[in-house]
Design an enzyme around this catalytic site. Sequence first.
Site, PDB file in Angstrom:
ATOM      1  N   CYS A 145     -12.310   2.012 -28.938  1.00 56.75           N
ATOM      2  CA  CYS A 145     -13.659   2.548 -29.112  1.00 56.75           C
ATOM      3  C   CYS A 145     -14.421   2.600 -27.789  1.00 56.75           C
ATOM      4  O   CYS A 145     -15.338   1.808 -27.553  1.00 56.75           O
ATOM      5  CB  CYS A 145     -14.409   1.721 -30.135  1.00 56.75           C
ATOM      6  SG  CYS A 145     -13.613   1.784 -31.729  1.00 56.75           S
ATOM      7  N   GLU A 146     -14.023   3.487 -26.927  1.00 57.34           N
ATOM      8  CA  GLU A 146     -14.680   3.739 -25.641  1.00 57.34           C
ATOM      9  C   GLU A 146     -14.396   5.192 -25.288  1.00 57.34           C
ATOM     10  O   GLU A 146     -13.254   5.642 -25.415  1.00 57.34           O
ATOM     11  CB  GLU A 146     -14.056   2.891 -24.515  1.00 57.34           C
ATOM     12  CG  GLU A 146     -14.185   1.407 -24.641  1.00 57.34           C
ATOM     13  CD  GLU A 146     -15.490   0.860 -24.082  1.00 57.34           C
ATOM     14  OE1 GLU A 146     -16.208   1.590 -23.361  1.00 57.34           O
ATOM     15  OE2 GLU A 146     -15.788  -0.298 -24.406  1.00 57.34           O
TER      16      GLU A 146
ATOM     17  N   GLY B 294       0.762  -1.237   0.000  1.00 56.87           N
ATOM     18  CA  GLY B 294       0.000   0.000   0.000  1.00 56.87           C
ATOM     19  C   GLY B 294       0.792   1.285   0.000  1.00 56.87           C
ATOM     20  O   GLY B 294       0.208   2.363  -0.195  1.00 56.87           O
TER      21      GLY B 294
ATOM     22  N   TYR C  58      -9.531   4.061 -12.118  1.00 57.33           N
ATOM     23  CA  TYR C  58      -9.366   4.649 -10.775  1.00 57.33           C
ATOM     24  C   TYR C  58      -9.265   6.177 -10.788  1.00 57.33           C
ATOM     25  O   TYR C  58      -8.870   6.766  -9.780  1.00 57.33           O
ATOM     26  CB  TYR C  58      -8.054   4.149 -10.139  1.00 57.33           C
ATOM     27  CG  TYR C  58      -7.876   2.660 -10.003  1.00 57.33           C
ATOM     28  CD1 TYR C  58      -8.922   1.826  -9.626  1.00 57.33           C
ATOM     29  CD2 TYR C  58      -6.612   2.092 -10.195  1.00 57.33           C
ATOM     30  CE1 TYR C  58      -8.707   0.462  -9.482  1.00 57.33           C
ATOM     31  CE2 TYR C  58      -6.396   0.733 -10.049  1.00 57.33           C
ATOM     32  CZ  TYR C  58      -7.451  -0.085  -9.686  1.00 57.33           C
ATOM     33  OH  TYR C  58      -7.234  -1.424  -9.524  1.00 57.33           O
TER      34      TYR C  58
HETATM   35  C1  LIG Z   1      -2.576  -5.454  -3.940  1.00 60.38           C
HETATM   36  C2  LIG Z   1      -2.085  -6.000  -2.667  1.00 60.38           C
HETATM   37  C3  LIG Z   1      -0.789  -5.695  -2.226  1.00 60.38           C
HETATM   38  C4  LIG Z   1       0.124  -4.757  -2.958  1.00 60.38           C
HETATM   39  O1  LIG Z   1      -0.282  -3.430  -2.828  1.00 60.38           O
HETATM   40  P1  LIG Z   1       0.669  -2.222  -3.269  1.00 60.38           P
HETATM   41  O2  LIG Z   1      -0.124  -1.040  -3.040  1.00 60.38           O
HETATM   42  O3  LIG Z   1       0.960  -2.427  -4.721  1.00 60.38           O
HETATM   43  O4  LIG Z   1       1.863  -2.262  -2.434  1.00 60.38           O
HETATM   44  C5  LIG Z   1      -0.352  -6.285  -1.062  1.00 60.38           C
HETATM   45  N1  LIG Z   1      -1.153  -7.132  -0.354  1.00 60.38           N
HETATM   46  C6  LIG Z   1      -2.388  -7.446  -0.753  1.00 60.38           C
HETATM   47  C7  LIG Z   1      -3.198  -8.384   0.064  1.00 60.38           C
HETATM   48  C8  LIG Z   1      -2.907  -6.880  -1.917  1.00 60.38           C
HETATM   49  O5  LIG Z   1      -4.146  -7.178  -2.285  1.00 60.38           O
END
Ligand SMILES: *Cc1c(COP(=O)(O)O)cnc(C)c1O
Length: 426
Positions: A354-355, A239, A316
């Site tokens: 085509c979107e 994350g 997103y």
């Molecule tokens: C997608 C995901 C990640 C990786 O997330 P990043 O933001 O790319 O670091 C890690 N753990 C789980 C469970 C995920 O679904």
Amino acid sequence: MDHFTYRNRVLHCDEVPVPVLAEKYGTPLYVYSRKTLVHHLKAIQTAFKAVDPLVCYSIKTNGNLHIARLMVEGGAGCDVTSGGELFRALKAGCSADKIVFAGAGKTDAEIRTALEHNVFLFNVESEGELSAIAEIAKSMGRVANVALRVNPDLPPKTHAKTDTSVKGVKFGLDIDTVLEFAQNVLKNPHIKVVGLHMHLGSPIITVEPYRQGMVKGLVLIDKLRRQGHQITVWNMGGGFGIHYKKNEALPASAFAEVIVPAIQESGCRIVLEPGRFIVGNAGLLVSRVIYTKDSGGKHFVIQDAAMNDLIRPTLYDSFHRIWPVAPAQNFAPPEDFQIENPGTKKCDVVGPVCESGDFLAKDRYLPPMTRGELLATFSAGAYGMAMASNYNGRPRAAEVLVDGGEHHLIRRRETFDDLIRPELEC
Ligand SMILES: *Cc1c(COP(=O)(O)O)cnc(C)c1O
């Protein structure tokens, strides 16, 4: 830090001018910097050194075998979300005892394969999944190590489609009932609850969600231990955000500052599952302008990369910096891509699909573009090629890995024959 720089008004990846790559491999083209990939992995390993982290590279972010292998060679394990990713991680040379298996919908076949390979950990997300794992482990005469993935119910922290720790998303076990759930697991001889898992969402650009997550996690681990579970692993997922716009992201050390003390207090081994932080800024998407046109009061730059190559903007509402690969004089890349810089023109950068949702950027200020010019879309290494499709009969792009003055094709461009290969003869 990355290795994409303008020298004499030409974008380079390391020592290699990007136009050389576009000429040799064609467009659209994904270009990755080996040094950046290795640097970012190392940055996380170093920031968390005090707690000897197991860094499991998130295969779903960019699963190219060459990139996954780089991570494995750099000491990383892998985080996989499906049987296909497990296959990929093993092909990349990852040893199964460094693989963690996530995902809310693991099938029996996937669970069996993971048990056969003896993966390090299942991140379990539901009662049904736990029963399935227990049953399959029993039939194989095995004990499965699991971490309970908890949804810590934190305030919203990123785009609704990528926030995984707010109430009402499909991920994880409810924090209010997880203890009841854990109590029932105690009786099961084929399941060993050894860990807690939390992946808060992505991209996260403040430490606050982690701070809150650690507080809730410490309480939970304490309660799980009192129930009799020997909790030795705390998996904080991935994350960590990156610079998509300008310098909005934090260094790994900032996250470590709030995460490490709690890990030390818990006495657990930490697992991290970074993806975007490692590969996001290590890749760019290179495309060539096909046409420009004015229509309905807008100026369109139509280039050969499309939503099938990079779906993040339309999926997103993501922002990617875009600039010519070899801009004319007076058009050095700006400090801030979001504002009108002198001489630029407001345009939508779109592809041939085509979107109406087929765009890489909307209302973006770019130098006047002409047919045949090359564009670079930055920070495209994560969730770019990984989400690419063949929509509109478009073969997927080629991928190139650059290292110093060298470049290697790590995935060839698909052909028209590739498009119909799995279809049965008619
Ligand atoms: C997608 C995901 C990640 C990786 O997330 P990043 O933001 O790319 O670091 C890690 N753990 C789980 C469970 C995920 O679904």
